[in-house]
Design a protein around this motif. Structure first.
Motif, PDB file in Angstrom:
ATOM      1  N   SER A   8       0.818  -1.212   0.000  1.00 45.32           N
ATOM      2  CA  SER A   8       0.000   0.000   0.000  1.00 45.32           C
ATOM      3  C   SER A   8       0.855   1.266   0.000  1.00 45.32           C
ATOM      4  CB  SER A   8      -0.934  -0.007   1.205  1.00 45.32           C
ATOM      5  OG  SER A   8      -1.735   1.144   1.222  1.00 45.32           O
ATOM      6  N   VAL A   9       2.025   1.186   0.610  1.00 47.50           N
ATOM      7  CA  VAL A   9       2.931   2.342   0.627  1.00 47.50           C
ATOM      8  C   VAL A   9       3.225   2.779  -0.809  1.00 47.50           C
ATOM      9  CG1 VAL A   9       5.268   3.126   1.209  1.00 47.50           C
ATOM     10  CG2 VAL A   9       3.970   1.766   2.854  1.00 47.50           C
ATOM     11  N   GLY A  10       3.602   1.835  -1.647  1.00 49.98           N
ATOM     12  CA  GLY A  10       3.920   2.161  -3.039  1.00 49.98           C
ATOM     13  C   GLY A  10       2.704   2.579  -3.843  1.00 49.98           C
ATOM     14  N   ALA A  11       1.611   1.861  -3.674  1.00 48.08           N
ATOM     15  CA  ALA A  11       0.404   2.165  -4.442  1.00 48.08           C
ATOM     16  C   ALA A  11      -0.140   3.549  -4.110  1.00 48.08           C
ATOM     17  CB  ALA A  11      -0.662   1.104  -4.183  1.00 48.08           C
ATOM     18  N   ASN A  12      -0.141   3.901  -2.828  1.00 47.64           N
ATOM     19  CA  ASN A  12      -0.677   5.207  -2.445  1.00 47.64           C
ATOM     20  C   ASN A  12       0.286   6.352  -2.730  1.00 47.64           C
ATOM     21  OD1 ASN A  12      -3.458   5.033  -1.331  1.00 47.64           O
ATOM     22  ND2 ASN A  12      -2.483   3.398  -0.165  1.00 47.64           N
ATOM     23  N   THR A  13       1.591   6.073  -2.760  1.00 50.37           N
ATOM     24  CA  THR A  13       2.543   7.102  -3.189  1.00 50.37           C
ATOM     25  C   THR A  13       2.274   7.443  -4.649  1.00 50.37           C
ATOM     26  OG1 THR A  13       4.230   6.355  -1.632  1.00 50.37           O
ATOM     27  CG2 THR A  13       4.986   7.665  -3.498  1.00 50.37           C
ATOM     28  N   ARG A  14       2.075   6.432  -5.437  1.00 57.58           N
ATOM     29  CA  ARG A  14       1.769   6.641  -6.860  1.00 57.58           C
ATOM     30  C   ARG A  14       0.457   7.415  -7.024  1.00 57.58           C
ATOM     31  NH1 ARG A  14       2.670   2.076 -11.317  1.00 57.58           N
ATOM     32  NH2 ARG A  14       1.886   3.200 -13.119  1.00 57.58           N
ATOM     33  N   ALA A  15      -0.542   7.021  -6.245  1.00 51.69           N
ATOM     34  CA  ALA A  15      -1.836   7.706  -6.323  1.00 51.69           C
ATOM     35  C   ALA A  15      -1.718   9.164  -5.882  1.00 51.69           C
ATOM     36  CB  ALA A  15      -2.867   6.982  -5.464  1.00 51.69           C
ATOM     37  N   ALA A  16      -0.909   9.420  -4.865  1.00 50.70           N
ATOM     38  CA  ALA A  16      -0.734  10.795  -4.378  1.00 50.70           C
ATOM     39  C   ALA A  16      -0.175  11.692  -5.471  1.00 50.70           C
ATOM     40  CB  ALA A  16       0.193  10.814  -3.162  1.00 50.70           C
TER      41      ALA A  16
ATOM     42  N   GLU B 280      -6.053  16.546  -2.063  1.00 48.02           N
ATOM     43  CA  GLU B 280      -6.070  15.119  -2.367  1.00 48.02           C
ATOM     44  C   GLU B 280      -4.670  14.513  -2.170  1.00 48.02           C
ATOM     45  OE1 GLU B 280      -7.260  12.082  -6.020  1.00 48.02           O
ATOM     46  OE2 GLU B 280      -7.816  14.190  -6.165  1.00 48.02           O
ATOM     47  N   TYR B 281      -3.644  15.243  -2.602  1.00 50.42           N
ATOM     48  CA  TYR B 281      -2.259  14.804  -2.414  1.00 50.42           C
ATOM     49  C   TYR B 281      -1.963  14.625  -0.927  1.00 50.42           C
ATOM     50  CZ  TYR B 281       2.859  14.974  -2.434  1.00 50.42           C
ATOM     51  OH  TYR B 281       4.189  14.691  -2.231  1.00 50.42           O
ATOM     52  N   ALA B 282      -2.327  15.594  -0.130  1.00 52.47           N
ATOM     53  CA  ALA B 282      -2.069  15.541   1.317  1.00 52.47           C
ATOM     54  C   ALA B 282      -2.785  14.358   1.965  1.00 52.47           C
ATOM     55  CB  ALA B 282      -2.495  16.848   1.984  1.00 52.47           C
ATOM     56  N   ALA B 283      -4.009  14.102   1.541  1.00 50.57           N
ATOM     57  CA  ALA B 283      -4.767  12.976   2.095  1.00 50.57           C
ATOM     58  C   ALA B 283      -4.084  11.654   1.778  1.00 50.57           C
ATOM     59  CB  ALA B 283      -6.197  12.989   1.563  1.00 50.57           C
ATOM     60  N   LYS B 284      -3.630  11.499   0.546  1.00 50.34           N
ATOM     61  CA  LYS B 284      -2.952  10.258   0.147  1.00 50.34           C
ATOM     62  C   LYS B 284      -1.615  10.110   0.872  1.00 50.34           C
ATOM     63  CE  LYS B 284      -5.686   8.350  -2.879  1.00 50.34           C
ATOM     64  NZ  LYS B 284      -6.305   7.058  -2.652  1.00 50.34           N
ATOM     65  N   ILE B 285      -0.896  11.213   1.039  1.00 50.32           N
ATOM     66  CA  ILE B 285       0.377  11.156   1.762  1.00 50.32           C
ATOM     67  C   ILE B 285       0.121  10.731   3.211  1.00 50.32           C
ATOM     68  CG2 ILE B 285       2.279  12.570   2.689  1.00 50.32           C
ATOM     69  CD1 ILE B 285       2.607  11.747  -0.281  1.00 50.32           C
TER      70      ILE B 285
ATOM     71  N   ILE C   2      -2.161   8.669   4.159  1.00 50.24           N
ATOM     72  CA  ILE C   2      -2.356   7.219   4.086  1.00 50.24           C
ATOM     73  C   ILE C   2      -1.011   6.516   3.948  1.00 50.24           C
ATOM     74  CG2 ILE C   2      -3.308   5.330   2.689  1.00 50.24           C
ATOM     75  CD1 ILE C   2      -5.655   7.285   2.015  1.00 50.24           C
ATOM     76  N   VAL C   3      -0.133   7.055   3.108  1.00 45.49           N
ATOM     77  CA  VAL C   3       1.192   6.465   2.933  1.00 45.49           C
ATOM     78  C   VAL C   3       1.930   6.429   4.269  1.00 45.49           C
ATOM     79  CG1 VAL C   3       3.448   6.731   1.830  1.00 45.49           C
ATOM     80  CG2 VAL C   3       1.376   7.164   0.506  1.00 45.49           C
ATOM     81  N   LEU C   4       1.857   7.518   5.001  1.00 48.35           N
ATOM     82  CA  LEU C   4       2.502   7.599   6.313  1.00 48.35           C
ATOM     83  C   LEU C   4       1.963   6.509   7.245  1.00 48.35           C
ATOM     84  CD1 LEU C   4       4.247   8.879   8.510  1.00 48.35           C
ATOM     85  CD2 LEU C   4       2.466  10.635   8.771  1.00 48.35           C
TER      86      LEU C   4
ATOM     87  N   ALA D 127       6.329  11.602   7.014  1.00 46.96           N
ATOM     88  CA  ALA D 127       5.890  12.439   8.139  1.00 46.96           C
ATOM     89  C   ALA D 127       6.291  13.890   7.883  1.00 46.96           C
ATOM     90  CB  ALA D 127       6.499  11.943   9.447  1.00 46.96           C
ATOM     91  N   THR D 128       7.483  14.087   7.359  1.00 44.11           N
ATOM     92  CA  THR D 128       7.956  15.446   7.034  1.00 44.11           C
ATOM     93  C   THR D 128       7.088  16.064   5.947  1.00 44.11           C
ATOM     94  OG1 THR D 128      10.205  14.892   7.685  1.00 44.11           O
ATOM     95  CG2 THR D 128       9.929  16.783   6.214  1.00 44.11           C
ATOM     96  N   ILE D 129       6.821  15.303   4.903  1.00 49.90           N
ATOM     97  CA  ILE D 129       5.969  15.791   3.806  1.00 49.90           C
ATOM     98  C   ILE D 129       4.572  16.119   4.334  1.00 49.90           C
ATOM     99  CG2 ILE D 129       4.834  15.181   1.630  1.00 49.90           C
ATOM    100  CD1 ILE D 129       7.352  13.461   1.009  1.00 49.90           C
ATOM    101  N   HIS D 130       4.018  15.215   5.129  1.00 48.49           N
ATOM    102  CA  HIS D 130       2.654  15.385   5.631  1.00 48.49           C
ATOM    103  C   HIS D 130       2.532  16.622   6.529  1.00 48.49           C
ATOM    104  CE1 HIS D 130      -1.035  14.165   7.924  1.00 48.49           C
ATOM    105  NE2 HIS D 130      -1.420  13.967   6.687  1.00 48.49           N
ATOM    106  N   ARG D 131       3.549  16.895   7.333  1.00 48.13           N
ATOM    107  CA  ARG D 131       3.534  18.074   8.206  1.00 48.13           C
ATOM    108  C   ARG D 131       3.379  19.377   7.431  1.00 48.13           C
ATOM    109  NH1 ARG D 131       8.335  16.481  10.574  1.00 48.13           N
ATOM    110  NH2 ARG D 131       7.774  14.650  11.740  1.00 48.13           N
ATOM    111  N   LYS D 132       3.906  19.412   6.226  1.00 45.06           N
ATOM    112  CA  LYS D 132       3.839  20.623   5.394  1.00 45.06           C
ATOM    113  C   LYS D 132       2.399  20.981   5.013  1.00 45.06           C
ATOM    114  CE  LYS D 132       8.396  20.003   3.385  1.00 45.06           C
ATOM    115  NZ  LYS D 132       9.158  19.784   2.159  1.00 45.06           N
ATOM    116  N   PHE D 133       1.510  20.007   5.079  1.00 44.99           N
ATOM    117  CA  PHE D 133       0.125  20.230   4.655  1.00 44.99           C
ATOM    118  C   PHE D 133      -0.838  20.414   5.808  1.00 44.99           C
ATOM    119  CE2 PHE D 133       2.081  18.266   1.003  1.00 44.99           C
ATOM    120  CZ  PHE D 133       1.608  19.069  -0.022  1.00 44.99           C
ATOM    121  N   ARG D 134      -0.345  20.319   7.027  1.00 48.48           N
ATOM    122  CA  ARG D 134      -1.236  20.519   8.182  1.00 48.48           C
ATOM    123  C   ARG D 134      -1.565  21.995   8.330  1.00 48.48           C
ATOM    124  NH1 ARG D 134       1.509  16.842  12.784  1.00 48.48           N
ATOM    125  NH2 ARG D 134       1.019  14.827  11.857  1.00 48.48           N
ATOM    126  N   PRO D 135      -2.799  22.282   8.744  1.00 51.62           N
ATOM    127  CA  PRO D 135      -3.189  23.684   8.905  1.00 51.62           C
ATOM    128  C   PRO D 135      -2.507  24.329  10.111  1.00 51.62           C
ATOM    129  CG  PRO D 135      -5.046  22.185   9.305  1.00 51.62           C
ATOM    130  CD  PRO D 135      -3.869  21.367   8.964  1.00 51.62           C
TER     131      PRO D 135
END
Length: 118
Positions: A43-51, A59-64, A66-68, A110-118
């Motif tokens: 799922s890590v690979g599949a959801n990275t691709r989907a992101a 949508e990118y942030a939501a998928k990232i 999931i990857v996390l 986690a680093t990528i995902h933090r960039k999208f938090r409000p």
């Protein structure tokens, strides 16, 4: 790391997880743990691709996110095998490599995902 680099890296992680799970003994405990690891690791690979095909930043942030979660879950199952003493001796080196990669991927996402938090 570039988006393409992350996609290649997470696809390789999925392939490595598949090979590892296939090498586990044919016993019930390995079926259960292996199935969970197989699902999260691929799922890590599949959801990275989907992101990276996302239609919006949201949508990118939501998928990232999931990857996390999936990378961290993969790490959990690897820890269960190791700490529970369930990893066959012949697979310990592979398990350590997978754990290291799962740790690194978790940190990256986690680093990528933090960039999208409000």
């Amino acid at each position: 790391m570039s988006d393409g680099g992350l996609q290649k890296r997470t696809k390789q992680f999925a392939l490595d997880v598949i090979r590892f799970v296939q090498a586990l003994p044919n016993q019930k405990v390995y079926w259960v743990i292996g199935d969970q690891l197989l699902r999260s690791g691929t799922s890590v690979g599949a959801n990275t691709r989907a992101a990276h095909r996302g239609r919006s930043k949201r949508e990118y942030a939501a998928k990232i996110g999931i990857v996390l979660e999936e990378a961290d879950e993969s790490l959990f199952w690897l820890e269960i095998l190791e700490e529970g003493g369930h990893c066959p001796e012949a697979l310990l080196e592979d398990l350590k490599k997978l754990k290291q990669e799962a740790n690194e991927l978790t940190a990256i996402f986690a680093t990528i995902h933090r960039k999208f938090r409000p």
